[in-house]
Design a protein around this motif. Sequence first.
Motif, PDB file in Angstrom:
ATOM      1  N   LEU A 259     -15.612  -3.987 -51.214  1.00  0.00           N
ATOM      2  CA  LEU A 259     -15.050  -5.249 -51.688  1.00  0.00           C
ATOM      3  C   LEU A 259     -15.468  -6.365 -50.749  1.00  0.00           C
ATOM      4  CD1 LEU A 259     -12.408  -6.389 -49.856  1.00  0.00           C
ATOM      5  CD2 LEU A 259     -11.479  -4.257 -50.704  1.00  0.00           C
ATOM      6  N   THR A 260     -15.371  -7.573 -51.244  1.00  0.00           N
ATOM      7  CA  THR A 260     -15.506  -8.743 -50.386  1.00  0.00           C
ATOM      8  C   THR A 260     -14.298  -9.634 -50.633  1.00  0.00           C
ATOM      9  OG1 THR A 260     -16.773 -10.014 -52.025  1.00  0.00           O
ATOM     10  CG2 THR A 260     -18.044  -8.723 -50.416  1.00  0.00           C
TER      11      THR A 260
ATOM     12  N   VAL B 287      -7.672 -10.261 -45.550  1.00  0.00           N
ATOM     13  CA  VAL B 287      -8.336  -9.536 -44.460  1.00  0.00           C
ATOM     14  C   VAL B 287      -7.323  -8.620 -43.776  1.00  0.00           C
ATOM     15  CG1 VAL B 287      -9.447  -9.778 -42.199  1.00  0.00           C
ATOM     16  CG2 VAL B 287     -10.153 -11.253 -44.103  1.00  0.00           C
ATOM     17  N   GLY B 288      -6.143  -9.145 -43.482  1.00  0.00           N
ATOM     18  CA  GLY B 288      -5.106  -8.340 -42.845  1.00  0.00           C
ATOM     19  C   GLY B 288      -4.667  -7.167 -43.702  1.00  0.00           C
TER      20      GLY B 288
ATOM     21  N   LEU C 231     -17.123  -4.726 -42.583  1.00  0.00           N
ATOM     22  CA  LEU C 231     -18.580  -4.628 -42.491  1.00  0.00           C
ATOM     23  C   LEU C 231     -19.157  -5.958 -41.999  1.00  0.00           C
ATOM     24  CD1 LEU C 231     -19.253  -2.711 -45.832  1.00  0.00           C
ATOM     25  CD2 LEU C 231     -19.013  -1.772 -43.519  1.00  0.00           C
ATOM     26  N   PHE C 232     -18.425  -6.587 -41.097  1.00  0.00           N
ATOM     27  CA  PHE C 232     -18.838  -7.865 -40.516  1.00  0.00           C
ATOM     28  C   PHE C 232     -18.314  -7.895 -39.084  1.00  0.00           C
ATOM     29  CE2 PHE C 232     -14.749  -8.383 -42.564  1.00  0.00           C
ATOM     30  CZ  PHE C 232     -13.985  -9.067 -41.634  1.00  0.00           C
TER      31      PHE C 232
ATOM     32  N   HIS D  43     -16.364 -11.807 -46.670  1.00  0.00           N
ATOM     33  CA  HIS D  43     -16.070 -10.726 -45.724  1.00  0.00           C
ATOM     34  C   HIS D  43     -16.120  -9.379 -46.454  1.00  0.00           C
ATOM     35  CE1 HIS D  43     -14.754 -14.077 -43.359  1.00  0.00           C
ATOM     36  NE2 HIS D  43     -14.038 -13.381 -42.511  1.00  0.00           N
ATOM     37  N   PRO D  44     -17.153  -8.569 -46.213  1.00  0.00           N
ATOM     38  CA  PRO D  44     -17.233  -7.268 -46.891  1.00  0.00           C
ATOM     39  C   PRO D  44     -16.446  -6.175 -46.156  1.00  0.00           C
ATOM     40  CG  PRO D  44     -19.253  -7.681 -45.666  1.00  0.00           C
ATOM     41  CD  PRO D  44     -18.379  -8.893 -45.483  1.00  0.00           C
TER      42      PRO D  44
END
Length: 168
Positions: A121-122, A131-132, A142-143, A155-156
Amino acid sequence: MSRTRRLQIQAVKQGDPLAAPLLDELAVEYSTRYERPLQEQVESLTTYPGEEFAPPDGALLVVTEDGRPVAGGAFRRYDESTAELKRIWTSSEHRRRGLGRIVLAELEAEAVLRGYTRIYLTTGWRQPEAVGLYLSAGYTALFDPTRPAEEIGPHPFEKHLIRKVESA
């Protein structure tokens, strides 16, 4: 007097009325956070090929509480072994109640049933709550998290799924 609320998870199609609040509120959220025209966001979400989020390769799930949509999410085929999560949403009126985790768990379980072994996912750089959530749910970033979010862009994340073996 306390009242017990009942959550249900329903698989729906993109055009189903239960999916409308999900898509409508996501459009407003994206428009506001990323300073993009609302109509552009509405079109992006509603003209996307709905069959990508339908069986056999995808799913669109809506969590209802007392019959009203409160959260939801979808996945589609990314590659032969990977499902891509999209449209993860919790109603602004119902956040901070663990509904996002429920959506993730249900989507992951459904992806396993469809034979996927990995989720990708991104999420956007202006969505630190997402993100959390993904990090706390066992997803791998993956960043480089030490870089400023705006420099990274989308953000992947990934998560490898484990198929549970039922005992006899």
